[in-house]
Design an enzyme around this catalytic site. Structure first.
Site, PDB file in Angstrom:
ATOM      1  N   CYS A 162       0.810  -1.223   0.000  1.00  0.00           N
ATOM      2  CA  CYS A 162       0.000   0.000   0.000  1.00  0.00           C
ATOM      3  C   CYS A 162       0.845   1.276   0.000  1.00  0.00           C
ATOM      4  CB  CYS A 162      -0.992   0.039   1.144  1.00  0.00           C
ATOM      5  SG  CYS A 162      -2.253   1.291   0.825  1.00  0.00           S
ATOM      6  N   CYS A 339      -6.210   2.097  -4.697  1.00  0.00           N
ATOM      7  CA  CYS A 339      -5.667   2.719  -3.490  1.00  0.00           C
ATOM      8  C   CYS A 339      -6.642   3.788  -3.014  1.00  0.00           C
ATOM      9  CB  CYS A 339      -4.296   3.324  -3.800  1.00  0.00           C
ATOM     10  SG  CYS A 339      -3.456   3.833  -2.304  1.00  0.00           S
TER      11      CYS A 339
HETATM   12  P1  FAD Z   1      -1.055 -10.830   4.014  1.00  0.00           P
HETATM   13  O1  FAD Z   1      -2.503 -10.512   4.023  1.00  0.00           O
HETATM   14  O2  FAD Z   1      -0.145  -9.968   4.799  1.00  0.00           O
HETATM   15  O3  FAD Z   1      -0.910 -12.346   4.492  1.00  0.00           O
HETATM   16  C1  FAD Z   1       0.317 -13.028   4.612  1.00  0.00           C
HETATM   17  C2  FAD Z   1       0.102 -14.226   5.537  1.00  0.00           C
HETATM   18  O4  FAD Z   1       1.273 -15.055   5.526  1.00  0.00           O
HETATM   19  C3  FAD Z   1      -0.121 -13.806   6.997  1.00  0.00           C
HETATM   20  O5  FAD Z   1      -1.302 -14.405   7.486  1.00  0.00           O
HETATM   21  C4  FAD Z   1       1.124 -14.313   7.705  1.00  0.00           C
HETATM   22  O6  FAD Z   1       0.877 -14.704   9.069  1.00  0.00           O
HETATM   23  C5  FAD Z   1       1.506 -15.515   6.839  1.00  0.00           C
HETATM   24  N1  FAD Z   1       2.904 -15.909   6.986  1.00  0.00           N
HETATM   25  C6  FAD Z   1       3.995 -15.120   7.111  1.00  0.00           C
HETATM   26  N2  FAD Z   1       5.111 -15.875   7.222  1.00  0.00           N
HETATM   27  C7  FAD Z   1       4.715 -17.166   7.155  1.00  0.00           C
HETATM   28  C8  FAD Z   1       5.405 -18.417   7.175  1.00  0.00           C
HETATM   29  N3  FAD Z   1       6.722 -18.497   7.303  1.00  0.00           N
HETATM   30  N4  FAD Z   1       4.678 -19.565   7.017  1.00  0.00           N
HETATM   31  C9  FAD Z   1       3.316 -19.506   6.855  1.00  0.00           C
HETATM   32  N5  FAD Z   1       2.617 -18.352   6.829  1.00  0.00           N
HETATM   33  C10 FAD Z   1       3.307 -17.202   6.982  1.00  0.00           C
HETATM   34  N6  FAD Z   1      -4.586  -2.663   0.747  1.00  0.00           N
HETATM   35  C11 FAD Z   1      -5.677  -2.161   0.115  1.00  0.00           C
HETATM   36  O7  FAD Z   1      -6.182  -2.795  -0.807  1.00  0.00           O
HETATM   37  N7  FAD Z   1      -6.240  -0.974   0.475  1.00  0.00           N
HETATM   38  C12 FAD Z   1      -5.739  -0.248   1.500  1.00  0.00           C
HETATM   39  O8  FAD Z   1      -6.274   0.810   1.827  1.00  0.00           O
HETATM   40  C13 FAD Z   1      -4.593  -0.745   2.201  1.00  0.00           C
HETATM   41  N8  FAD Z   1      -4.077  -0.045   3.234  1.00  0.00           N
HETATM   42  C14 FAD Z   1      -3.042  -0.582   3.953  1.00  0.00           C
HETATM   43  C15 FAD Z   1      -2.562   0.132   5.046  1.00  0.00           C
HETATM   44  C16 FAD Z   1      -1.545  -0.382   5.819  1.00  0.00           C
HETATM   45  C17 FAD Z   1      -1.031   0.418   6.989  1.00  0.00           C
HETATM   46  C18 FAD Z   1      -1.000  -1.665   5.519  1.00  0.00           C
HETATM   47  C19 FAD Z   1       0.086  -2.251   6.391  1.00  0.00           C
HETATM   48  C20 FAD Z   1      -1.465  -2.378   4.418  1.00  0.00           C
HETATM   49  C21 FAD Z   1      -2.483  -1.845   3.617  1.00  0.00           C
HETATM   50  N9  FAD Z   1      -2.969  -2.514   2.481  1.00  0.00           N
HETATM   51  C22 FAD Z   1      -4.035  -1.993   1.799  1.00  0.00           C
HETATM   52  C23 FAD Z   1      -2.238  -3.677   1.923  1.00  0.00           C
HETATM   53  C24 FAD Z   1      -2.900  -5.039   2.159  1.00  0.00           C
HETATM   54  O9  FAD Z   1      -3.177  -5.234   3.525  1.00  0.00           O
HETATM   55  C25 FAD Z   1      -1.962  -6.136   1.641  1.00  0.00           C
HETATM   56  O10 FAD Z   1      -1.550  -5.810   0.328  1.00  0.00           O
HETATM   57  C26 FAD Z   1      -2.651  -7.502   1.619  1.00  0.00           C
HETATM   58  O11 FAD Z   1      -2.945  -7.899   2.939  1.00  0.00           O
HETATM   59  C27 FAD Z   1      -1.760  -8.539   0.930  1.00  0.00           C
HETATM   60  O12 FAD Z   1      -2.263  -9.825   1.065  1.00  0.00           O
HETATM   61  P2  FAD Z   1      -1.258 -11.063   1.162  1.00  0.00           P
HETATM   62  O13 FAD Z   1      -2.099 -12.277   1.249  1.00  0.00           O
HETATM   63  O14 FAD Z   1      -0.242 -10.984   0.086  1.00  0.00           O
HETATM   64  O15 FAD Z   1      -0.469 -10.847   2.539  1.00  0.00           O
END
Ligand code: FAD
Length: 395
Positions: A162, A339
């Site tokens: 983000c 965004c």
């Molecule tokens: P995540 O949702 O982070 O999931 C990753 C998972 O992997 C977690 O559950 C973690 O525990 C797990 N994991 C980590 N290491 C291991 C391991 N070794 N073994 C097994 N599991 C593991 N997005 C938007 O669309 N709109 C917004 O307004 C927005 N605002 C944001 C504001 C902030 C402050 C932040 C921090 C993020 C924001 N985002 C926003 C971004 C969004 O939250 C992420 O892009 C999204 O969560 C990505 O999904 P993901 O599945 O790739 O990762």
């Protein structure tokens, strides 16, 4: 111990849960296991509003258990290594899990240690961050206690999740300082490693106006490298080779450098020593055809957001099932990301764009204008859509 699953999803966050739910919603669902150590899942997009005191941090956390789709196996452990040539992963608990297809959705790694002097000081004495559940409250505390001086907001030189979040909290902070009558005793400074306020021209133009109206100072191409907590100084490297910049602060909102999780970097899945290397339209791994990836840990050259994950999940699932059934992989992801740029309490610009940085807006009005309706959507509608739609594989 060894166990085998048809589809192994590594990481049960936004991407992993959405994919697992879509697979299990099918008429003849495959056997699916989710490898995820965390008891809690967080709706991170609301952390911006937690930092500004709009919602509680507890409202962003739910039990992981309640979002493991029916019939899927939850393996409560963390991946320790990938061995894609053997279709296997090992876990921190010492188990080996083999699979027919693998989905990697581990999210992004926050490299706090790369900023000198930060360790032990984050969340205290005005050094705050919305990027961690544990410290997001400290932002709101620092804002409430702010009586004047510099409020500094950083943006790292690495890819990040983000990319709008570092400036959203700054606009809210500006608004808060005005409401509390201390804005004329303060400077709001955006010290960013980036070269511009936003990557897509249409929204960058609108945001530049917001910055001007609010009287925010910008220092582009400056990367936070050190925090001197005792003297309340933040040190920035000038990325164009000029002198380092030292800024005094009363409040410093830190966005850390970020990279792919180390477990990916040291595996054969890493394309360039960093992200999981996948084809940008099919989401299939470029070397291991039975491996797919989505979200923040993937090499997909788009903005790392939950909104992007929402559009990636159905494409990944369609192509993964095509592979299982011996069909051609025809589903294609166009790089869509969104965004919601909060520009103050009750105001939001909704940026939506694709791989080419072309705006692809959902509403029949100019989304680069600040609107209350879009703010209300972020606060009320999007969390509902996330918990009840996206994570359930329904949207
Ligand atoms: P995540 O949702 O982070 O999931 C990753 C998972 O992997 C977690 O559950 C973690 O525990 C797990 N994991 C980590 N290491 C291991 C391991 N070794 N073994 C097994 N599991 C593991 N997005 C938007 O669309 N709109 C917004 O307004 C927005 N605002 C944001 C504001 C902030 C402050 C932040 C921090 C993020 C924001 N985002 C926003 C971004 C969004 O939250 C992420 O892009 C999204 O969560 C990505 O999904 P993901 O599945 O790739 O990762």
């Amino acid at each position: 111990m060894t166990q085998h699953h048809s589809v192994l999803v590594v990481g049960g966050g936004a991407g992993g849960l959405s994919v697992a739910a879509r697979l299990r919603n099918m008429e003849n669902p495959p056997d699916v296991a989710i490898l995820e150590p965390s008891e809690k899942h967080y709706y991170q997009p609301l952390w911006t509003l937690v930092g500004a005191g709009v919602v509680s941090k507890e409202s962003t956390a739910r039990d992981e258990r309640d979002y493991i789709p029916q019939g899927a196996t939850w393996i409560k452990d963390a991946v320790a290594s990938f061995d894609p040539s053997k279709n296997a992963v090992t876990t921190k608990g010492g188990e080996t899990i083999t699979y027919d297809q693998l989905v990697v959705a581990l999210g992004i790694q926050l490299d706090w240690g790369k900023i000198k002097g930060l360790e032990g000081n984050l969340g205290k004495d005005g050094i705050v961050s919305n990027y961690l559940y544990e410290t997001v409250d400290s932002t709101w505390k620092a804002l409430r206690e702010f009586k004047g001086g510099n409020a500094v907001f950083t943006f790292p030189s690495t890819p990040m999740k983000c990319a709008g979040a570092p400036q959203k909290i700054m606009y809210l902070a500006d608004d808060w300082l005005r409401k509390t009558g201390v804005r004329d005793k303060s400077k709001v400074i955006y010290a960013s490693a980036g070269a511009a306020i936003f990557g897509v021209k249409k929204y960058a133009t609108a945001l530049a106006e917001v910055v001007k109206r609010k009287g925010i100072e910008t220092r582009f191409r400056h990367d936070l490298v050190e925090v001197r907590a005792k003297s309340r100084e933040a040190v920035f490297k000038n990325l164009d080779g000029g002198d380092e910049l030292v800024l005094k602060y009363e409040m410093l909102h830190v966005v850390p450098p970020q990279s792919a999780p180390d477990v990916i970097k040291k595996s054969e899945l890493a394309a360039d020593g960093n992200w999981v290397g996948v084809h940008k339209h099919t989401l299939q791994h470029t070397r291991f055809p039975n491996v797919f990836s989505l979200g923040d840990c993937s090499s997909l050259p788009t903005s790392r957001t939950g909104a992007a994950v929402r559009k990636q999940a159905p494409v990944l699932v369609e192509n993964l099932m095509a592979l299982r059934e011996g069909r051609a992989l025809t589903a294609s992801y166009d790089g869509y990301a969104s965004c919601p740029l909060v520009t103050g309490y009750g105001k939001l610009i909704l940026a939506e764009f694709d791989y080419d940085g072309k705006p692809c807006e959902s509403f029949p009005f100019d989304q680069s204008k600040e609107r209350y309706s879009m703010y209300a959507m972020k606060v009320y509608a999007l969390p509902e859509a996330y918990w009840n739609g996206m994570l359930r594989g329904r949207m």
